[in-house]
Scaffold this motif. Structure first.
Motif, PDB file in Angstrom:
ATOM      1  N   MET A 216       0.829  -1.209   0.000  1.00  0.00           N
ATOM      2  CA  MET A 216       0.000   0.000   0.000  1.00  0.00           C
ATOM      3  C   MET A 216       0.864   1.260   0.000  1.00  0.00           C
ATOM      4  SD  MET A 216      -3.162  -0.639  -0.237  1.00  0.00           S
ATOM      5  CE  MET A 216      -4.215   0.599   0.473  1.00  0.00           C
ATOM      6  N   HIS A 217       2.053   1.173   0.586  1.00  0.00           N
ATOM      7  CA  HIS A 217       2.922   2.348   0.633  1.00  0.00           C
ATOM      8  C   HIS A 217       4.103   2.250  -0.328  1.00  0.00           C
ATOM      9  CE1 HIS A 217       1.084   4.479   4.038  1.00  0.00           C
ATOM     10  NE2 HIS A 217       0.652   3.271   4.334  1.00  0.00           N
ATOM     11  N   ALA A 218       4.700   1.058  -0.479  1.00  0.00           N
ATOM     12  CA  ALA A 218       5.946   0.959  -1.248  1.00  0.00           C
ATOM     13  C   ALA A 218       5.701   0.649  -2.725  1.00  0.00           C
ATOM     14  CB  ALA A 218       6.842  -0.112  -0.639  1.00  0.00           C
ATOM     15  N   HIS A 219       4.663  -0.100  -3.042  1.00  0.00           N
ATOM     16  CA  HIS A 219       4.313  -0.389  -4.446  1.00  0.00           C
ATOM     17  C   HIS A 219       2.816  -0.131  -4.590  1.00  0.00           C
ATOM     18  CE1 HIS A 219       7.972  -2.808  -3.758  1.00  0.00           C
ATOM     19  NE2 HIS A 219       8.224  -2.614  -5.032  1.00  0.00           N
ATOM     20  N   PRO A 220       2.416   1.157  -4.547  1.00  0.00           N
ATOM     21  CA  PRO A 220       0.998   1.484  -4.342  1.00  0.00           C
ATOM     22  C   PRO A 220       0.045   0.861  -5.364  1.00  0.00           C
ATOM     23  CG  PRO A 220       2.356   3.424  -4.112  1.00  0.00           C
ATOM     24  CD  PRO A 220       3.251   2.343  -4.625  1.00  0.00           C
ATOM     25  N   ARG A 221       0.487   0.581  -6.582  1.00  0.00           N
ATOM     26  CA  ARG A 221      -0.463   0.061  -7.572  1.00  0.00           C
ATOM     27  C   ARG A 221      -0.407  -1.462  -7.685  1.00  0.00           C
ATOM     28  NH1 ARG A 221      -0.437   2.931 -13.018  1.00  0.00           N
ATOM     29  NH2 ARG A 221      -2.517   2.030 -13.180  1.00  0.00           N
ATOM     30  N   ASN A 222       0.418  -2.106  -6.867  1.00  0.00           N
ATOM     31  CA  ASN A 222       0.478  -3.576  -6.909  1.00  0.00           C
ATOM     32  C   ASN A 222      -0.893  -4.171  -6.636  1.00  0.00           C
ATOM     33  OD1 ASN A 222       0.758  -6.262  -5.363  1.00  0.00           O
ATOM     34  ND2 ASN A 222       2.714  -6.112  -6.411  1.00  0.00           N
ATOM     35  N   LEU A 223      -1.538  -3.710  -5.556  1.00  0.00           N
ATOM     36  CA  LEU A 223      -2.838  -4.274  -5.190  1.00  0.00           C
ATOM     37  C   LEU A 223      -3.907  -3.913  -6.215  1.00  0.00           C
ATOM     38  CD1 LEU A 223      -2.300  -3.601  -1.473  1.00  0.00           C
ATOM     39  CD2 LEU A 223      -3.359  -5.725  -2.228  1.00  0.00           C
ATOM     40  N   SER A 224      -3.921  -2.637  -6.659  1.00  0.00           N
ATOM     41  CA  SER A 224      -4.992  -2.249  -7.582  1.00  0.00           C
ATOM     42  C   SER A 224      -4.857  -2.956  -8.934  1.00  0.00           C
ATOM     43  CB  SER A 224      -5.031  -0.726  -7.763  1.00  0.00           C
ATOM     44  OG  SER A 224      -3.803  -0.268  -8.257  1.00  0.00           O
ATOM     45  N   ARG A 225      -3.616  -3.178  -9.381  1.00  0.00           N
ATOM     46  CA  ARG A 225      -3.449  -3.805 -10.694  1.00  0.00           C
ATOM     47  C   ARG A 225      -3.623  -5.321 -10.645  1.00  0.00           C
ATOM     48  NH1 ARG A 225       2.091  -2.067 -13.226  1.00  0.00           N
ATOM     49  NH2 ARG A 225       1.405  -3.526 -14.819  1.00  0.00           N
ATOM     50  N   LEU A 226      -3.266  -5.939  -9.507  1.00  0.00           N
ATOM     51  CA  LEU A 226      -3.195  -7.403  -9.493  1.00  0.00           C
ATOM     52  C   LEU A 226      -4.211  -8.078  -8.576  1.00  0.00           C
ATOM     53  CD1 LEU A 226       0.676  -7.758  -9.322  1.00  0.00           C
ATOM     54  CD2 LEU A 226      -0.760  -7.526 -11.330  1.00  0.00           C
ATOM     55  N   VAL A 227      -4.650  -7.395  -7.520  1.00  0.00           N
ATOM     56  CA  VAL A 227      -5.463  -8.075  -6.511  1.00  0.00           C
ATOM     57  C   VAL A 227      -6.906  -7.548  -6.491  1.00  0.00           C
ATOM     58  CG1 VAL A 227      -5.677  -8.569  -4.042  1.00  0.00           C
ATOM     59  CG2 VAL A 227      -3.439  -8.618  -5.124  1.00  0.00           C
ATOM     60  N   PHE A 228      -7.073  -6.204  -6.472  1.00  0.00           N
ATOM     61  CA  PHE A 228      -8.429  -5.647  -6.508  1.00  0.00           C
ATOM     62  C   PHE A 228      -9.059  -5.884  -7.873  1.00  0.00           C
ATOM     63  CE2 PHE A 228      -6.826  -2.120  -3.457  1.00  0.00           C
ATOM     64  CZ  PHE A 228      -6.853  -3.019  -2.413  1.00  0.00           C
ATOM     65  N   SER A 229      -8.220  -5.911  -8.912  1.00  0.00           N
ATOM     66  CA  SER A 229      -8.745  -5.965 -10.284  1.00  0.00           C
ATOM     67  C   SER A 229      -9.376  -7.322 -10.577  1.00  0.00           C
ATOM     68  CB  SER A 229      -7.614  -5.686 -11.269  1.00  0.00           C
ATOM     69  OG  SER A 229      -6.625  -6.655 -11.102  1.00  0.00           O
ATOM     70  N   ARG A 230     -10.331  -7.317 -11.518  1.00  0.00           N
ATOM     71  CA  ARG A 230     -10.977  -8.563 -11.916  1.00  0.00           C
ATOM     72  C   ARG A 230     -10.097  -9.282 -12.907  1.00  0.00           C
ATOM     73  NH1 ARG A 230     -16.498  -5.175 -12.700  1.00  0.00           N
ATOM     74  NH2 ARG A 230     -17.019  -5.103 -10.491  1.00  0.00           N
ATOM     75  N   GLY A 231      -9.974 -10.605 -12.725  1.00  0.00           N
ATOM     76  CA  GLY A 231      -9.182 -11.396 -13.658  1.00  0.00           C
ATOM     77  C   GLY A 231     -10.062 -12.388 -14.375  1.00  0.00           C
ATOM     78  N   PHE A 232      -9.511 -13.073 -15.372  1.00  0.00           N
ATOM     79  CA  PHE A 232     -10.284 -14.003 -16.193  1.00  0.00           C
ATOM     80  C   PHE A 232     -10.957 -15.078 -15.340  1.00  0.00           C
ATOM     81  CE2 PHE A 232     -10.941 -17.562 -19.060  1.00  0.00           C
ATOM     82  CZ  PHE A 232     -11.457 -16.942 -20.187  1.00  0.00           C
ATOM     83  N   PHE A 233     -10.187 -15.640 -14.381  1.00  0.00           N
ATOM     84  CA  PHE A 233     -10.765 -16.670 -13.504  1.00  0.00           C
ATOM     85  C   PHE A 233     -11.207 -16.102 -12.160  1.00  0.00           C
ATOM     86  CE2 PHE A 233      -7.811 -19.024 -16.267  1.00  0.00           C
ATOM     87  CZ  PHE A 233      -8.712 -19.909 -16.852  1.00  0.00           C
ATOM     88  N   ARG A 234     -10.998 -14.838 -11.937  1.00  0.00           N
ATOM     89  CA  ARG A 234     -11.334 -14.191 -10.654  1.00  0.00           C
ATOM     90  C   ARG A 234     -12.218 -12.994 -10.951  1.00  0.00           C
ATOM     91  NH1 ARG A 234     -10.424 -18.371  -9.466  1.00  0.00           N
ATOM     92  NH2 ARG A 234      -8.422 -19.312  -9.074  1.00  0.00           N
ATOM     93  N   GLU A 235     -13.455 -13.305 -11.329  1.00  0.00           N
ATOM     94  CA  GLU A 235     -14.332 -12.273 -11.894  1.00  0.00           C
ATOM     95  C   GLU A 235     -14.727 -11.199 -10.888  1.00  0.00           C
ATOM     96  OE1 GLU A 235     -17.521 -14.520 -13.497  1.00  0.00           O
ATOM     97  OE2 GLU A 235     -16.347 -15.222 -15.219  1.00  0.00           O
ATOM     98  N   ARG A 236     -14.686 -11.549  -9.590  1.00  0.00           N
ATOM     99  CA  ARG A 236     -15.093 -10.549  -8.596  1.00  0.00           C
ATOM    100  C   ARG A 236     -13.905  -9.826  -7.971  1.00  0.00           C
ATOM    101  NH1 ARG A 236     -18.405 -13.151  -4.212  1.00  0.00           N
ATOM    102  NH2 ARG A 236     -16.882 -14.827  -4.421  1.00  0.00           N
ATOM    103  N   GLY A 237     -12.725 -10.021  -8.537  1.00  0.00           N
ATOM    104  CA  GLY A 237     -11.553  -9.323  -7.997  1.00  0.00           C
ATOM    105  C   GLY A 237     -11.224  -9.769  -6.586  1.00  0.00           C
TER     106      GLY A 237
END
Lengths: 432, 271
Positions: free
Chosen positions: A154-175
């Motif tokens: 959240m502080h050192a790589h701020p977009r890591n979570l938004s790009r990879l974890v919060f975002s919806r993926g092909f097999f992870r439709e609800r993010g």
């Protein structure tokens, strides 16, 4: 005002490639999509002082000189030192790094990058036990278990979570709702607030916890009811989540690479990931800091066979972090001349290392005024890669990305400066 | 035994690499030839005589040669590299890699040694009277095969990761040890007479570690096998009562053994 799209951010190892820059003349005045840290780098926030002319310290004062004089002085320092050290490299592109390795070989120097105070332990560990890695795309589209060990994205790589974890993926439709997030950190952090499981272990006990988790994973009882401050039952529960992952990923940072035991923590963490693949699909990604720190390790390995701390003193490459690392050489007073490229050891090295830096000639190829340039004898300012020069960088999981030139400020790139120093060192060596 | 005495001159800040200082290299050479041996000083070569006053007499046979370094050489690395026979006596401190790749003969260091003494040692005897740094008798970086034979004795304290990836041979540490002695150990015998901070035998798969002092913290991945008295290890009887552990069970197929003296170690035994 001009708008430039698809710019790659030259700050951290995430290498976000969707930045939009607002440009006025030769200045970037604003950004879209970048995190606060990336934005600050693009717009030179916080009163950064930029060098535009080469400087040499004469009688204690920095004096403007011609590029020829600065190049000649830098080449002379490298050629005359018995154990020159060339450190940094993580905030420049791969082509400049390749010239750097050639220059190190010509000057019979030691070349080392910022990994030696960062993810160097990870590099040592993967040489011992392997590297089950994956790309960001796989994390985003597949990962249902995400572990952050010793890092605070959240502080050192701020977009890591938004790009990879919060975002919806092909097999992870609800993010995020489709993923279990585990944070292992002795502290409560803004990242641990998001975790489904927060293993708040005791300081410096990463190896102990991993050892217990691995033993449990292999079906063994463990000796104690509590390990590293974590109750036995919680360890069993956490291992259960890990081994039932459809696709798990372990992100790890400085909190584990530099706690007690260093590379052995990563060694056993990698082995945990390897063993997890008996029942789950599991991978790992190191949270690399500087945007092209990974690139240096790639370039140095394909040029010399070793990823960092490479000693060319005898003409062939030798490698032993602990002897040939920058801090080892400085603190043992072995090195007698230093060149710093694209990094700031002055701000980050321990005092004992800085004491040696203050005693020896220091060359700094650096765009801004930094603690390193304060003790440098020669300063050569380059264009900043990713903003004022183009070049290739490697993302933290090893995907190469071409970086764009957004504005032209008419300075030489790191690569061009290094090529000129290399030519001059060759001339000096030929005349010996 | 013919003696060759190397009297050190002032040691430079940039270290020198004395991998030529072995009975094997000195054998069959005249004193003049030994004085002119090449030695790495940083990234350039000098003559051995630039750093040492050399006198004495060599022999045809390395096992007949005793090299005496008559003083402290804290900036000299690689003394006795890959030696197979003869003796080296250092009357003071040495830098890194003393006795690395050693295959036979004897080295005695009267002072302290920096890191990596006896790296990848295969035979012979290395004795250090003072303290030693990290990685005593370890493997080369990235190698999974460490010390395979010989005897290392350190009378003082040592640092981290000693006997890393040890395969065989024997190591005796009379002083205290920092963390991770015997990490990834696969064979051989490590005897620690002093105390250990933590992580004895982390990820070990084989071999035996005996700790006569106190282990501050022990790993949970070991299995407790009870108390054993008067250990018989490699023909040597080690007297006393010891807690016996098998592990490190974090690694597949592990069967390493750690003995911890009952006196002072009740806190690491599970009951």
């Amino acid at each position: 005002m001009e708008i430039v799209k698809n710019v790659v951010c030259p700050f951290c190892g995430m290498l976000c490639d969707d930045i939009i820059c607002k440009v006025e003349g030769d200045e970037i005045v604003g950004t879209l999509n970048a995190c606060r840290i990336g934005h600050s780098k693009f717009v030179h926030a916080e009163g950064a002082e930029r060098y535009k002319k080469p400087l040499i310290r004469k009688n204690g004062e920095l004096v403007e000189v011609t590029m020829e004089e600065a190049i000649d002085k830098a080449a002379t320092v490298l050629a005359e030192s018995k154990r020159p050290l060339m450190y940094g490299w993580s905030c420049t592109d791969c082509d400049a790094q390749a010239v750097g390795v050639e220059l190190a070989e010509e000057a019979k120097a030691i070349i080392d990058n910022t990994a030696s105070v960062c993810h160097g332990p990870s590099v040592l560990a993967l040489q011992d036990v392997g590297y089950p890695i994956c790309t960001f795309g796989e994390v985003k589209n597949r990962a249902d278990v995400v572990v952050y060990w010793g890092c605070n994205p959240m502080h050192a790589h701020p977009r890591n979570l938004s790009r990879l974890v919060f975002s919806r993926g092909f097999f992870r439709e609800r993010g995020l709702a489709d993923r279990t997030v585990i944070v292992v950190d002795p502290r409560k952090s803004d990242s641990s607030k998001l975790a489904d499981i927060h293993l708040q272990l005791d300081y410096d006990k990463d190896y102990e916890l991993l050892d217990a988790m691995r033993a449990v994973l292999l079906g063994n009882e463990i000796l104690y009811d509590e390990v590293a401050g974590i109750p036995k039952e919680t360890i069993y529960e956490a291992v259960d989540v890990l081994k039932n992952a459809k696709f798990g990923v372990l992100f790890f940072g400085m909190g584990i690479t530099h706690s007690r035991g260093k590379h052995r923590n990563i060694d056993t963490a990698i082995c945990l990931v390897t063993d997890l693949n008996d029942s789950a699909k599991f991978t790992l990604i190191p949270m690399r800091g500087h945007y092209n720190v990974t690139g240096f390790n790639q370039v140095c390995t394909w040029e010399s066979g070793y990823p960092f701390c490479v000693d060319f003193a005898t003409g062939s490459a030798r490698y032993n972090p602990g002897e040939t690392g920058s801090n080892d050489l400085l603190q043992n007073k072995e090195t007698d001349g230093m060149m710093v490229v694209a990094s700031d050891p002055g701000a980050h090295f321990p005092q004992k290392a800085l004491e040696r830096m203050a005693e020896i000639p220091v060359i700094s190829i650096e765009p801004h005024r930094t603690p390193t340039t304060e003790m440098a004898d020669i300063i050569i300012p380059p264009a900043i890669v990713g903003m004022e020069a183009e070049g290739t960088a490697y993302r933290m999981e090893g995907v190469p990305i071409r970086m764009r030139k957004v504005v032209d400020i008419g300075l030489l790139s790191d690569k061009e400066i290094l090529e000129r120093i290399l030519t001059r060192v060759k001339e000096i060596n030929a005349s010996k | 035994m013919s003696e060759i005495i190397l009297k050190p001159k002032e040691q430079p800040l940039v270290p020198i690499e004395a991998n030529n200082v072995t009975p094997d290299v000195f054998a069959g050479k005249t004193l003049e030839e030994i004085k002119n041996l090449g030695i790495w000083h940083g990234n350039r070569q000098d003559r051995l005589s630039k750093f040492f006053d050399i006198e004495g007499e060599s022999s045809e046979n390395p096992s007949e040669i005793k090299i005496i370094i008559d003083g402290s050489v804290p900036k000299t690395k690689w003394i006795g590299k890959a030696m197979t026979a003869g003796e080296i006596l250092v009357k003071g401190d040495v830098n890194m890699y003393v006795g690395a790749d050693m295959k036979g003969g004897k080295i005695l260091v009267e002072g302290n040694a920096a890191s990596w003494p006896g790296q990848d040692m295969q035979g012979g005897e290395l004795t250090i009277m003072g303290n030693a740094g990290d990685y005593v008798g370890s493997a080369y970086r990235g190698d999974w095969r460490g010390m395979s034979g010989g005897l290392i004795t350190v009378h003082g304290n040592v640092g981290n990761e000693i006997a890393e990836y040890m395969l065989g041979g024997k190591m005796v540490i009379k002083g205290n040890v920092s963390i991770m002695p015997g990490v990834h150990m696969n064979g051989g015998l490590l005897i620690i007479e002093g105390n250990v901070v933590a992580r004895v035998g982390g990820e070990m798969k084989g071999g035996t570690i005996v700790v006569k002092g106190i282990i501050d913290e022990f790993l949970a991945g070991f299995k407790y096998l009870g108390i054993e008295r008067d250990l018989n290890l490699e023909g040597e009887i080690i007297e006393g009562a010891y807690h016996k552990f098998k592990g490190d069970l974090a690694t597949k197929g592990a069967s390493g053994i750690v003995y911890a003296a009952v006196a002072g170690n009740s806190h690491i035994a599970p009951y």
